[in-house]
Design a protein around this motif. Structure first.
Motif, PDB file in Angstrom:
ATOM      1  N   UNK B  21     -79.554 134.887   8.735  1.00 54.27           N
ATOM      2  CA  UNK B  21     -79.994 133.664   8.052  1.00 54.27           C
ATOM      3  C   UNK B  21     -80.436 132.609   9.071  1.00 54.27           C
ATOM      4  N   UNK B 173     -72.424 132.207   3.935  1.00 46.80           N
ATOM      5  CA  UNK B 173     -71.446 131.141   3.756  1.00 46.80           C
ATOM      6  C   UNK B 173     -71.818 129.984   4.673  1.00 46.80           C
ATOM      7  N   UNK B 174     -71.871 128.816   4.097  1.00 50.58           N
ATOM      8  CA  UNK B 174     -72.366 127.644   4.831  1.00 50.58           C
ATOM      9  C   UNK B 174     -71.536 127.370   6.088  1.00 50.58           C
ATOM     10  N   UNK B 177     -72.384 129.944   8.800  1.00 53.03           N
ATOM     11  CA  UNK B 177     -73.710 129.679   9.370  1.00 53.03           C
ATOM     12  C   UNK B 177     -73.625 128.510  10.352  1.00 53.03           C
TER      13      UNK B 177
END
Lengths: 305, 305
Positions: B21, B173-174, B177
């Motif tokens: 990502x 998952x924020x 990241x």
């Protein structure tokens, strides 16, 4: 009166194994779990998938209990075959007819424990009310979802799903095992109370009614290009209000909740639902009056009138 | 002096997607990540496995970087082929020679962020020291494990693994990241400082030295018959003392830690390690003096003397 028989299922998804552990434990030491003398059958829902360490082999077993599936055995579809088999063995007209099915699941979402009912069957709502009254668990009413049908418990006259998280797929976890045991015992205890007509039903039922599921943001090619916003991650059961953050997109854009009425999200970032294009589901929290018909339906079922 | 080139790898396991990502985000908005002008190559380690949503197709790619694997392409082994390809493309003698490889992973264990070094290579230890000095991260020295060899970063003159958890397989998952981005930027910044000979190395390095991995308890047929004790679950990096609880067995027995000297467990209940028969790994926490040779090796490498 025929003897009441209850079907207990774990491992309907082969990588949700905490309920299976509990069955194994119970087999070893029968005193560990109190079923109040009610006859139970403990089965692994999808033993093939369990062996492979996967959710399923060909299709999700818990979407395979459709009337048309039961017509013939299909050797190329392990789950349709297993669904027929379970209905033939433990269905209402099966070899060991069970009146109630309890299906134990886990989720990677931070949902804690909850009860899932599929549709508004009277006996299901009565049994769910008894559990909510005992343990305060949220009840998720799954309905109006054309894409998802054919759930195991729907093939029995009364059936609930127990869903517990968060836990990674394929893992055993002491907390999940304990919570599963508590809910299993409470369910058996409450069924026993209804059997003895020692009834205490609550006046109200708090329902989280399924409204819809939403997908992740996607680019033109259909690839996921957004993740669950940090303010939403692990916030299952917490009310969403207009303009609350839902997703962060690849281009930095934040996608917000735009509906006027509040929804309650559940199954936020559930690993198994990525393939179903579900980032989370929205529910409405409603307070329902307990109905006499629910109680009567459960009593009639358990007493096999 | 040739230009320094750094290889950045994410998705070495196809279901660990948070680093991928970050690469996508970076491609879209190059200002988002500061690499201090150092030339980097960003690659998805195992794109086939990523497409399939699996850790790997035939073999774990991060155990496929063995000298003998590079002899010939094997069409029946997607990962051996990919390992050769990566070495041919970005190895020291490859088309785009990189001196340093940074490999971004995630784990389902509650480890937070850490740096993994494979063996005691001087440049690796120097770079790990710089990161520990900046971010305070634990450094896990993986060595003396005959069953696990052939790690990606070992095929480059200097290479570290970044491991972040907990996060379910296949999920974005924020938090993961953000943590990945922070460590990536810190690594690039520190490499940049060494390049400019603007050096500040710590005097000490805290190492978690791998001692051994332990399996789950098993029955006579080899099936797992014990789970991680509730007092051990999610307690990565926390010291084990004699008689501390490790596992609960099916028969109710508690298995305890019986060694006399304290160990520090890591990768407790990592989902991907169940197939490797690893319930957790034991390390010893050691305080090492920083060695001049480490510093010199890293300087020489980065300055390509």
């Amino acid at each position: 009166m025929k003897q009441l028989q209850v079907l207990l299922v774990a491992g309907t998804h082969g990588n949700e194994i905490n309920g299976i552990w509990l069955f194994d434990e119970w087999k070893k030491s029968s005193f560990l779990i109190n079923t109040h003398g009610i006859k139970t059958f403990k089965v692994i829902g999808n033993p093939e998938a369990k062996k492979a360490g996967k959710r399923y082999i060909h299709h999700d077993l818990n979407r395979s209990f459709k009337e048309e599936s039961f017509i013939k055995i299909n050797p190329l579809n392990c789950e349709r075959t297993r669904a027929s088999e379970l209905v033939n063995l433990y269905g209402e007209a099966g070899e060991n007819p069970c009146q109630i099915a309890l299906d134990f699941h886990t989720t990677t979402a931070s949902m804690g424990s909850c009860i899932v009912v599929y549709g508004r069957r009277d006996a299901d709502l009565a049994l769910a009310s008894l559990i909510q009254n005992q343990l305060g668990l949220p009840v998720y009413l799954h309905e109006s979802d054309q894409k998802q049908t054919g759930f195991l418990v729907e093939s029995w006259p009364c059936g609930l799903v127990v869903e517990i998280g968060p836990i990674g797929q394929g893992l055993l976890n002491s907390r999940i095992i304990s919570q599963t045991k508590l809910i299993l015992e409470t369910l058996m205890e409450q069924i026993h109370e209804v059997k003895n007509l020692n009834l205490f039903f609550p006046n109200k039922l708090i329902i989280h009614r399924h409204i819809k599921s939403i997908d992740f943001p996607r680019d033109e090619e259909g690839n996921i290009d957004g993740y669950v916003h940090s303010l939403r991650q692990s916030k299952d059961w917490q009310e969403l209000k207009k303009n609350d953050e839902l997703f962060c997109k690849l281009n930095g854009e934040i996608i917000r909740f735009e509906e006027d009425e509040p929804y309650i999200p559940v199954f936020i970032n559930e690993a198994a639902y990525v393939e179903k294009n579900i980032a989370m589901s929205f529910t409405k929290r409603e307070l329902w009056n307990f109905k006499k018909e629910w109680k009567q339906a459960l009593i009639d079922l358990i007493h096999q009138k």
